[in-house]
Design an enzyme around this catalytic site. Sequence first.
Site, PDB file in Angstrom:
ATOM      1  N   LEU A 178      57.405  89.877  30.632  1.00  0.00           N
ATOM      2  CA  LEU A 178      56.407  89.625  31.674  1.00  0.00           C
ATOM      3  C   LEU A 178      55.729  88.261  31.461  1.00  0.00           C
ATOM      4  O   LEU A 178      55.698  87.423  32.362  1.00  0.00           O
ATOM      5  CB  LEU A 178      55.357  90.757  31.655  1.00  0.00           C
ATOM      6  CG  LEU A 178      54.249  90.690  32.698  1.00  0.00           C
ATOM      7  CD1 LEU A 178      54.796  90.717  34.117  1.00  0.00           C
ATOM      8  CD2 LEU A 178      53.265  91.871  32.517  1.00  0.00           C
ATOM      9  N   GLU A 189      54.490  84.528  30.695  1.00  0.00           N
ATOM     10  CA  GLU A 189      55.090  83.188  30.869  1.00  0.00           C
ATOM     11  C   GLU A 189      54.095  82.150  30.355  1.00  0.00           C
ATOM     12  O   GLU A 189      52.905  82.471  30.169  1.00  0.00           O
ATOM     13  CB  GLU A 189      55.364  82.928  32.348  1.00  0.00           C
ATOM     14  CG  GLU A 189      56.343  83.921  32.940  1.00  0.00           C
ATOM     15  CD  GLU A 189      56.623  83.672  34.423  1.00  0.00           C
ATOM     16  OE1 GLU A 189      56.048  82.706  34.986  1.00  0.00           O
ATOM     17  OE2 GLU A 189      57.403  84.445  34.986  1.00  0.00           O
ATOM     18  N   ILE A 206      58.001  87.138  23.974  1.00  0.00           N
ATOM     19  CA  ILE A 206      58.561  88.455  24.293  1.00  0.00           C
ATOM     20  C   ILE A 206      58.994  89.125  22.984  1.00  0.00           C
ATOM     21  O   ILE A 206      59.949  88.671  22.324  1.00  0.00           O
ATOM     22  CB  ILE A 206      59.761  88.308  25.274  1.00  0.00           C
ATOM     23  CG1 ILE A 206      59.351  87.474  26.502  1.00  0.00           C
ATOM     24  CG2 ILE A 206      60.302  89.676  25.649  1.00  0.00           C
ATOM     25  CD1 ILE A 206      58.116  87.976  27.245  1.00  0.00           C
ATOM     26  N   GLY A 238      51.485 102.673  27.433  1.00  0.00           N
ATOM     27  CA  GLY A 238      51.536 102.218  26.036  1.00  0.00           C
ATOM     28  C   GLY A 238      50.176 102.161  25.362  1.00  0.00           C
ATOM     29  O   GLY A 238      50.095 102.116  24.137  1.00  0.00           O
ATOM     30  N   GLY A 267      36.905  91.368  -1.684  1.00  0.00           N
ATOM     31  CA  GLY A 267      36.643  90.003  -2.143  1.00  0.00           C
ATOM     32  C   GLY A 267      37.937  89.192  -2.136  1.00  0.00           C
ATOM     33  O   GLY A 267      38.789  89.364  -1.253  1.00  0.00           O
ATOM     34  N   GLU A 274      49.210  93.644  25.111  1.00  0.00           N
ATOM     35  CA  GLU A 274      49.160  94.828  26.003  1.00  0.00           C
ATOM     36  C   GLU A 274      47.764  95.039  26.601  1.00  0.00           C
ATOM     37  O   GLU A 274      47.244  96.163  26.627  1.00  0.00           O
ATOM     38  CB  GLU A 274      49.637  96.080  25.253  1.00  0.00           C
ATOM     39  CG  GLU A 274      51.084  95.952  24.825  1.00  0.00           C
ATOM     40  CD  GLU A 274      51.704  97.262  24.395  1.00  0.00           C
ATOM     41  OE1 GLU A 274      51.414  98.299  25.014  1.00  0.00           O
ATOM     42  OE2 GLU A 274      52.499  97.242  23.446  1.00  0.00           O
TER      43      GLU A 274
HETATM   44  C1  LIG Z   1      52.191  89.861  19.071  1.00  0.00           C
HETATM   45  C2  LIG Z   1      52.362  89.679  20.548  1.00  0.00           C
HETATM   46  C3  LIG Z   1      53.412  90.328  21.184  1.00  0.00           C
HETATM   47  C4  LIG Z   1      53.599  90.137  22.557  1.00  0.00           C
HETATM   48  N1  LIG Z   1      54.673  90.743  23.161  1.00  0.00           N
HETATM   49  C5  LIG Z   1      54.862  90.563  24.482  1.00  0.00           C
HETATM   50  C6  LIG Z   1      55.978  91.170  25.134  1.00  0.00           C
HETATM   51  O1  LIG Z   1      56.795  91.870  24.511  1.00  0.00           O
HETATM   52  N2  LIG Z   1      56.164  90.954  26.449  1.00  0.00           N
HETATM   53  C7  LIG Z   1      55.301  90.196  27.183  1.00  0.00           C
HETATM   54  O2  LIG Z   1      55.523  90.062  28.384  1.00  0.00           O
HETATM   55  N3  LIG Z   1      54.231  89.602  26.607  1.00  0.00           N
HETATM   56  C8  LIG Z   1      53.992  89.762  25.269  1.00  0.00           C
HETATM   57  N4  LIG Z   1      52.932  89.168  24.647  1.00  0.00           N
HETATM   58  C9  LIG Z   1      52.014  88.362  25.424  1.00  0.00           C
HETATM   59  C10 LIG Z   1      50.701  89.078  25.692  1.00  0.00           C
HETATM   60  O3  LIG Z   1      50.903  90.096  26.634  1.00  0.00           O
HETATM   61  C11 LIG Z   1      49.685  88.016  26.155  1.00  0.00           C
HETATM   62  O4  LIG Z   1      49.397  87.213  25.027  1.00  0.00           O
HETATM   63  C12 LIG Z   1      48.423  88.681  26.674  1.00  0.00           C
HETATM   64  O5  LIG Z   1      48.688  89.317  27.902  1.00  0.00           O
HETATM   65  C13 LIG Z   1      47.301  87.659  26.905  1.00  0.00           C
HETATM   66  O6  LIG Z   1      47.757  86.573  27.639  1.00  0.00           O
HETATM   67  P1  LIG Z   1      47.572  85.080  27.079  1.00  0.00           P
HETATM   68  O7  LIG Z   1      47.919  85.080  25.656  1.00  0.00           O
HETATM   69  O8  LIG Z   1      48.285  84.163  27.963  1.00  0.00           O
HETATM   70  O9  LIG Z   1      46.018  84.810  27.142  1.00  0.00           O
HETATM   71  P2  LIG Z   1      45.210  84.312  28.433  1.00  0.00           P
HETATM   72  O10 LIG Z   1      45.538  85.149  29.600  1.00  0.00           O
HETATM   73  O11 LIG Z   1      45.359  82.843  28.552  1.00  0.00           O
HETATM   74  O12 LIG Z   1      43.727  84.651  27.969  1.00  0.00           O
HETATM   75  C14 LIG Z   1      43.091  83.899  26.919  1.00  0.00           C
HETATM   76  C15 LIG Z   1      41.785  84.590  26.567  1.00  0.00           C
HETATM   77  O13 LIG Z   1      40.957  84.629  27.723  1.00  0.00           O
HETATM   78  C16 LIG Z   1      40.604  85.956  28.033  1.00  0.00           C
HETATM   79  N5  LIG Z   1      40.579  86.109  29.484  1.00  0.00           N
HETATM   80  C17 LIG Z   1      41.617  86.036  30.341  1.00  0.00           C
HETATM   81  N6  LIG Z   1      41.186  86.225  31.598  1.00  0.00           N
HETATM   82  C18 LIG Z   1      39.851  86.459  31.514  1.00  0.00           C
HETATM   83  C19 LIG Z   1      38.830  86.746  32.484  1.00  0.00           C
HETATM   84  N7  LIG Z   1      39.119  86.895  33.772  1.00  0.00           N
HETATM   85  N8  LIG Z   1      37.553  86.896  32.043  1.00  0.00           N
HETATM   86  C20 LIG Z   1      37.262  86.774  30.728  1.00  0.00           C
HETATM   87  N9  LIG Z   1      38.178  86.516  29.769  1.00  0.00           N
HETATM   88  C21 LIG Z   1      39.457  86.359  30.169  1.00  0.00           C
HETATM   89  C22 LIG Z   1      41.683  86.832  27.394  1.00  0.00           C
HETATM   90  O14 LIG Z   1      41.206  88.134  27.104  1.00  0.00           O
HETATM   91  C23 LIG Z   1      41.983  86.043  26.144  1.00  0.00           C
HETATM   92  O15 LIG Z   1      41.023  86.355  25.158  1.00  0.00           O
HETATM   93  C24 LIG Z   1      52.710  89.332  23.295  1.00  0.00           C
HETATM   94  C25 LIG Z   1      51.650  88.692  22.633  1.00  0.00           C
HETATM   95  C26 LIG Z   1      51.468  88.869  21.276  1.00  0.00           C
HETATM   96  C27 LIG Z   1      50.321  88.172  20.601  1.00  0.00           C
END
Ligand SMILES: Cc1cc2nc3c(=O)[nH]c(=O)nc-3n(C[C@H](O)[C@H](O)[C@H](O)COP(=O)(O)OP(=O)(O)OC[C@H]3O[C@@H](n4cnc5c(N)ncnc54)[C@H](O)[C@@H]3O)c2cc1C
Length: 386
Positions: A131, A133, A163, A249, A346, A370
């Site tokens: 999902l 990007e 991913i 999930g 510590g 998630e």
């Molecule tokens: C270990 C790991 C495994 C993953 N595995 C997958 C996977 O298998 N498949 C997949 O598709 N993705 C995966 N991801 C991606 C994950 O789903 C995204 O990292 C997550 O959805 C957050 O998106 P972002 O990192 O782009 O943060 P952003 O969307 O850029 O957000 C950055 C920060 O801003 C905050 N934020 C965003 N919008 C708002 C708002 N409207 N108001 C206030 N705060 C906000 C967020 O909470 C976050 O703290 C994975 C990520 C990690 C770290």
Amino acid sequence: MPQVPMMRTELSPELAELRGPIRRFVTDQLEPLAARIDAEGEIPDAAWDLMRGQGWLGMLLAEADGGGGADLPTYCLVMEEVARSHRCFTLLLDATSGLTPIAIARHGTAAQKDRWLKGLATGRLRAAFGLTEPGAGSDAAAITTRATKVEGGWKIEGRKQWISGGHAADVVMVMAVTDPAQRARGGIGAFLVPRGTPGFDVTRIDTTIGSEAIKLGELTFTDCVVPDEALLGDPGQGFAIAMGSLSNGRLGVSAACIGAADRLLEMSIEHAKQRSTFGQRLADRQAIQWMLADSHAEIEVSRAFLYETLRKAAAGEDLGNFAAICKLACSEMVGRVADRAVQIHGGAGLMRGVPVERFYRDVRHYRVGEGASEVLRMVIARELVK
Ligand SMILES: Cc1cc2nc3c(=O)[nH]c(=O)nc-3n(C[C@H](O)[C@H](O)[C@H](O)COP(=O)(O)OP(=O)(O)OC[C@H]3O[C@@H](n4cnc5c(N)ncnc54)[C@H](O)[C@@H]3O)c2cc1C
């Protein structure tokens, strides 16, 4: 290891009976692999074999699909217990019963189920969920990966990042825009793209603050044509399919947070009892006792809330935002418990290779993946003020 005096909130008498044997298996069989996972930066085949032997791979899938036919409470009990050892074991449950397998089980045609589910349920095949990007994480509706109708199939163009297991997956469920005018309102499709499809390449592998064995793939699709049979559900159903899987999930993630927190508290108690400073055990200092008490209280409250939510789910009740509330509460809770655990240890809690340090890094994922905490708060609050 001291047994934390749990209130013994249990899901049911039957599951209470299961906990002991599961914990013994995890301690005796899986725990020895935890250090190996860290040393090698890979999840050994032995972990898959051991968990398959217990019937834990694919346990949420129906028996007719090659799965274990277990219910969500049983799955969450196993999740909680394996999370006490190493986060990587939770990933095996997730890979075989999580986002993509559940989506195929719910929305797949007989042919799609036949092609993928039996292999996924045994761990012979690996699936990933595509999902996120570069330009769309929390705001998943902003994805730009495009699926255009061509004769007999769909042409996919775009890039997915981070991913989980995407670099080694046999099949990736790729969410792509089928109708730019509609997007999340019926213009995103979910496509099952097999590894080896021309135009589908793994272009980068990322690792995180967590275990080296947790690898995230960047997947690039260039003129990647898949047949009509690759489409899961309708061309406009992909966003709803993806959100349905993510919502499902959240209770599993909550259980993993509770298991990790439980183990962190046990390690903290053990250390506090063994370590003396200024002629007295840390365990006898009020400052340390309060940290232990806060962690214990928060774990018990979280577990009780998760189990109540699971009971509602098992009874077929509408969960509303309870799964989101649960994931928010449990992931924030384990962050605080891990922080206290490091503080109680510590320097010994900061050294590479000790379990506390590894847990501290691994549990950081839970507040982002998630559904990041802020986004869950947004979802919960929206309901409160509507
Ligand atoms: C270990 C790991 C495994 C993953 N595995 C997958 C996977 O298998 N498949 C997949 O598709 N993705 C995966 N991801 C991606 C994950 O789903 C995204 O990292 C997550 O959805 C957050 O998106 P972002 O990192 O782009 O943060 P952003 O969307 O850029 O957000 C950055 C920060 O801003 C905050 N934020 C965003 N919008 C708002 C708002 N409207 N108001 C206030 N705060 C906000 C967020 O909470 C976050 O703290 C994975 C990520 C990690 C770290």
